[in-house]
Design an enzyme around this catalytic site. Structure first.
Site, PDB file in Angstrom:
ATOM      1  N   ARG A  67      -2.556  -7.690 -21.037  1.00 23.87           N
ATOM      2  CA  ARG A  67      -3.493  -7.231 -22.073  1.00 23.87           C
ATOM      3  C   ARG A  67      -2.843  -6.332 -23.107  1.00 23.87           C
ATOM      4  NH1 ARG A  67      -8.771  -7.522 -21.161  1.00 23.87           N
ATOM      5  NH2 ARG A  67      -9.186  -5.634 -22.316  1.00 23.87           N
ATOM      6  N   PRO A 105       0.823  -1.224   0.000  1.00 20.72           N
ATOM      7  CA  PRO A 105       0.000   0.000   0.000  1.00 20.72           C
ATOM      8  C   PRO A 105       0.850   1.265   0.000  1.00 20.72           C
ATOM      9  CG  PRO A 105      -0.546  -1.433   1.877  1.00 20.72           C
ATOM     10  CD  PRO A 105       0.652  -2.008   1.230  1.00 20.72           C
ATOM     11  N   GLU A 126       2.504  -7.319   8.174  1.00 24.23           N
ATOM     12  CA  GLU A 126       2.755  -5.877   8.260  1.00 24.23           C
ATOM     13  C   GLU A 126       3.740  -5.389   7.197  1.00 24.23           C
ATOM     14  OE1 GLU A 126       0.855  -3.989  10.245  1.00 24.23           O
ATOM     15  OE2 GLU A 126      -0.046  -5.964  10.588  1.00 24.23           O
ATOM     16  N   ASP A 132     -10.785  -0.342 -25.032  1.00 25.25           N
ATOM     17  CA  ASP A 132     -11.126  -0.436 -23.623  1.00 25.25           C
ATOM     18  C   ASP A 132     -11.257   0.932 -22.995  1.00 25.25           C
ATOM     19  OD1 ASP A 132     -10.936  -3.131 -23.787  1.00 25.25           O
ATOM     20  OD2 ASP A 132      -9.054  -3.307 -22.687  1.00 25.25           O
TER      21      ASP A 132
HETATM   22  N1  ADE Z   1      -0.735  -5.124  -0.286  1.00 28.06           N
HETATM   23  C1  ADE Z   1      -1.637  -4.777   0.650  1.00 28.06           C
HETATM   24  N2  ADE Z   1      -2.418  -3.790   0.210  1.00 28.06           N
HETATM   25  C2  ADE Z   1      -2.009  -3.487  -1.047  1.00 28.06           C
HETATM   26  C3  ADE Z   1      -2.407  -2.536  -2.031  1.00 28.06           C
HETATM   27  N3  ADE Z   1      -3.395  -1.680  -1.820  1.00 28.06           N
HETATM   28  N4  ADE Z   1      -1.752  -2.519  -3.203  1.00 28.06           N
HETATM   29  C4  ADE Z   1      -0.736  -3.359  -3.431  1.00 28.06           C
HETATM   30  N5  ADE Z   1      -0.300  -4.272  -2.547  1.00 28.06           N
HETATM   31  C5  ADE Z   1      -0.941  -4.340  -1.363  1.00 28.06           C
END
Ligand code: ADE
Length: 248
Positions: free
Chosen positions: A153, A88, A115, A168
């Site tokens: 793709r 994230p 984590e 697309d």
């Molecule tokens: N791992 C956990 N959450 C994620 C996300 N939003 N994007 C990519 N990998 C992740």
């Protein structure tokens, strides 16, 4: 194009790589794919891949050793490659990044869990960190699958019709127009008459107007960078005035 995926849940990723468009691309040899179980590179009787964080805190951190050894074991055929960590904290993945990734011959995806992974791996072994959105998944697997599918793709030969991806959503900077198939009337709702008219120019104009309308309603910011023609500008002006022509 070759995809390598490092994960502690190989079955999850193998399923994705063996079905549908990716499955066909792999079967036809256009995409080569290998899934590596990080646990196979763990040591000790318990083969642990995670440990408690130094400094304390909740959750577990993926140990550096197994990931480092798994990365070292990945075959690297000639050609440029990138090791991509899904997390994230990464740069947000979008179509521009997808096109950039098509320049590589090999993409190696490292799927973190818990984590996250030990920072020293990120610094020493990772070329790029990607997120698929501002939410937290339980691991990088779903994100890696999304990135692989979006990149595949764009690889020539992966889609049936070479031009399909150009139509697309997003590939022209606009959202896609609505689609209909048989039956002509479903639960009292009819297919727009223009689509049954056989008039290709009229259909093209209707579809373009619908694309513009959807984009204006749902993602107006996309219009700023879409390559709009004078005809598009006129349709948009009419849409904004609420006088766009119907489908008859
Ligand atoms: N791992 C956990 N959450 C994620 C996300 N939003 N994007 C990519 N990998 C992740």
């Amino acid at each position: 194009m070759r995809f390598d995926v490092l994960t502690i849940f190989p079955d999850m990723v193998n399923a994705h790589l063996s079905e549908g468009m990716l499955g066909r691309a792999v079967a036809r040899g256009i995409i080569e794919a290998a899934v590596h179980n990080i646990r196979d590179f763990a040591r000790g009787a318990h083969k642990t891949t995670d440990d408690r964080p130094f400094g304390g805190g909740d959750g577990m951190v993926m140990k550096p050793g197994p990931i480092h050894r798994a990365l070292a074991a990945v075959e690297r055929p000639a050609g440029p490659g990138q090791a991509i960590l899904l997390s994230p904290q990464g740069e947000t993945f979008n179509r521009t990044v997808a096109w950039e990734l098509t320049r590589y011959d090999q993409l190696i995806f490292v799927c973190g869990r818990y984590e996250g992974i030990d920072e020293r791996i990120r610094i020493a072994d990772i070329d790029r960190e990607l997120s698929i959105g501002d939410y937290v998944l339980s691991g990088g697997e779903v994100a890696a699958m999304a990135v692989m599918e979006a990149v595949a793709r764009l690889v020539p030969g992966v889609l049936g019709g070479e031009r399909s991806h150009l139509e697309d959503s997003f590939e022209e900077g606009l959202l896609e127009y609505p689609q209909y198939t048989r039956p002509r009337i479903f639960q009292g709702a009819a297919v727009p008459a223009v689509l049954l008219s056989g008039d290709h120019e009229k259909i093209r104009r209707w579809r373009r107007a619908e694309s513009l309308k959807r984009t204006l309603e749902r993602r107006p910011e996309l219009l700023e960078s879409a390559g709009l023609t004078p005809e598009d500008e006129r349709i948009l002006a009419d849409l904004k005035k609420g006088t766009v022509e119907g489908e008859s």
